[in-house]
Design a protein around this motif. Structure first.
Motif, mmCIF file in Angstrom:
data_model
loop_
_atom_site.group_PDB
_atom_site.id
_atom_site.type_symbol
_atom_site.label_atom_id
_atom_site.label_comp_id
_atom_site.label_asym_id
_atom_site.label_seq_id
_atom_site.Cartn_x
_atom_site.Cartn_y
_atom_site.Cartn_z
ATOM 1 N N LEU A 1 -5.094 8.812 15.852
ATOM 2 C CA LEU A 1 -6.068 9.518 16.684
ATOM 3 C C LEU A 1 -7.152 10.075 15.769
ATOM 4 C CD1 LEU A 1 -6.968 10.685 19.426
ATOM 5 C CD2 LEU A 1 -5.581 12.718 18.898
ATOM 6 N N ILE B 1 -9.039 10.230 29.015
ATOM 7 C CA ILE B 1 -8.747 11.291 28.060
ATOM 8 C C ILE B 1 -9.922 11.486 27.092
ATOM 9 C CG2 ILE B 1 -7.587 9.788 26.413
ATOM 10 C CD1 ILE B 1 -6.633 13.411 27.315
ATOM 11 N N THR B 2 -10.620 10.398 26.799
ATOM 12 C CA THR B 2 -11.802 10.510 25.943
ATOM 13 C C THR B 2 -12.907 11.292 26.649
ATOM 14 O OG1 THR B 2 -11.285 8.415 24.848
ATOM 15 C CG2 THR B 2 -13.539 9.202 24.673
ATOM 16 N N ASP C 1 -3.316 5.954 31.157
ATOM 17 C CA ASP C 1 -4.678 5.539 30.825
ATOM 18 C C ASP C 1 -4.608 4.626 29.599
ATOM 19 O OD1 ASP C 1 -7.391 5.290 30.689
ATOM 20 O OD2 ASP C 1 -7.757 7.281 29.855
ATOM 21 N N TYR D 1 -7.599 4.699 27.305
ATOM 22 C CA TYR D 1 -7.949 6.054 26.841
ATOM 23 C C TYR D 1 -9.363 6.469 27.262
ATOM 24 C CZ TYR D 1 -4.085 4.665 23.813
ATOM 25 O OH TYR D 1 -2.889 4.182 23.346
ATOM 26 N N PRO E 1 1.031 8.171 29.600
ATOM 27 C CA PRO E 1 0.300 6.941 29.220
ATOM 28 C C PRO E 1 -0.239 6.168 30.427
ATOM 29 C CG PRO E 1 2.658 6.551 29.149
ATOM 30 C CD PRO E 1 2.488 7.971 29.573
ATOM 31 N N ILE F 1 -1.650 12.164 25.496
ATOM 32 C CA ILE F 1 -1.668 10.731 25.185
ATOM 33 C C ILE F 1 -0.257 10.177 25.081
ATOM 34 C CG2 ILE F 1 -2.286 9.050 23.394
ATOM 35 C CD1 ILE F 1 -4.751 10.733 22.806
ATOM 36 N N SER G 1 -11.131 8.971 19.526
ATOM 37 C CA SER G 1 -10.867 7.542 19.705
ATOM 38 C C SER G 1 -9.500 7.241 19.111
ATOM 39 C CB SER G 1 -11.951 6.694 19.020
ATOM 40 O OG SER G 1 -12.016 6.985 17.637
ATOM 41 N N VAL G 2 -8.821 6.263 19.710
ATOM 42 C CA VAL G 2 -7.492 5.850 19.246
ATOM 43 C C VAL G 2 -7.662 4.566 18.453
ATOM 44 C CG1 VAL G 2 -5.160 5.204 19.925
ATOM 45 C CG2 VAL G 2 -6.395 6.951 21.221
#
Length: 210
Positions: free
Chosen positions: A170, A97-98, A91, A94, A89, A85, A110-111
């Motif tokens: 995060l 990556i999720t 994405d 996110y 960067p 992350i 989740s961010v």
């Protein structure tokens, strides 16, 4: 002559085994006298001693070692996600990556905005998972974090700070059995249940014979 012989005080010889003899007499007075009761003790005492040793070795070695390895693996996955992350960067939402965390690692992440952590959660009665997970996060991630191992019995929640972007948070949801040897109690249940069954058979046999 007899009048010239000095009187010699002969002290009685101290019995060094007297404490042991007193303990033996005390123990003998407390133990049952009947043959049936003594036979039960001969059968039950080794069984209880064996179970105690097995339970201690299992809890101290196997359970703790497995929990440490699982917590270490989960923390390593979280550390890898943090590195991706922060250093890649591409994405911004996110989403990718999720998806990778959910499909490949079994983690629901989740961010969140850079809000403060929730109040400290109460520590569980058995602190093995809590202490082990805290140690691994401190060693591998080394950032402010918050964990909840009490709320949902099957889900653990972990929150940690991100340095980029903008010190966001995060949040990770992970299944308890991924970080904790949660099925270890099955061994204890089988061990105790089998021992009780064997003791019942032995008691019935002795009762018929004696």
């Amino acid at each position: 002559t007899a009048e010239n012989v000095p009187d010699v005080q002969v002290s009685p010889r101290r019995d060094r085994r007297s404490p042991w003899r007193r303990f033996s007499r005390w123990l003998s007075s407390r133990l049952p006298k009947g043959l049936y009761a003594r036979s039960l003790i001969i059968i039950i005492a080794p069984m209880v001693l064996l179970q105690s040793v097995l339970a201690f070795v299992f809890m101290e070695r196997h359970w703790e070692t497995v929990t440490q390895r699982l917590s270490k693996a989960v923390t390593a996955d979280i550390a890898a996600l943090i590195e991706i992350i922060e250093n890649y960067p591409q994405d911004p939402d996110y989403n990718e990556i999720t998806r990778i965390a959910r499909d490949r690692l079994g983690l629901n992440i989740s961010v969140l905005p850079p809000d403060p952590f929730p109040p400290a959660a109460e520590k569980p009665f058995f602190t093995l998972l809590d202490d082990t997970l805290r140690t691994q996060i401190t060693q591998q991630i080394g950032r402010p974090f918050w964990i909840d191992t009490v709320g949902d019995s099957n889900i653990l929640e972990i929150r940690t700070r991100l340095e980029k972007p903008e010190e966001k948070v995060l949040r990770i949801f992970v299944r308890r059995n991924q970080a904790y040897a949660s099925n270890s109690h099955i061994f204890l249940v089988w061990m105790v249940g089998t021992s009780l069954f064997l003791l019942l058979i032995a008691i019935l046999f002795l009762r018929n014979q004696i």
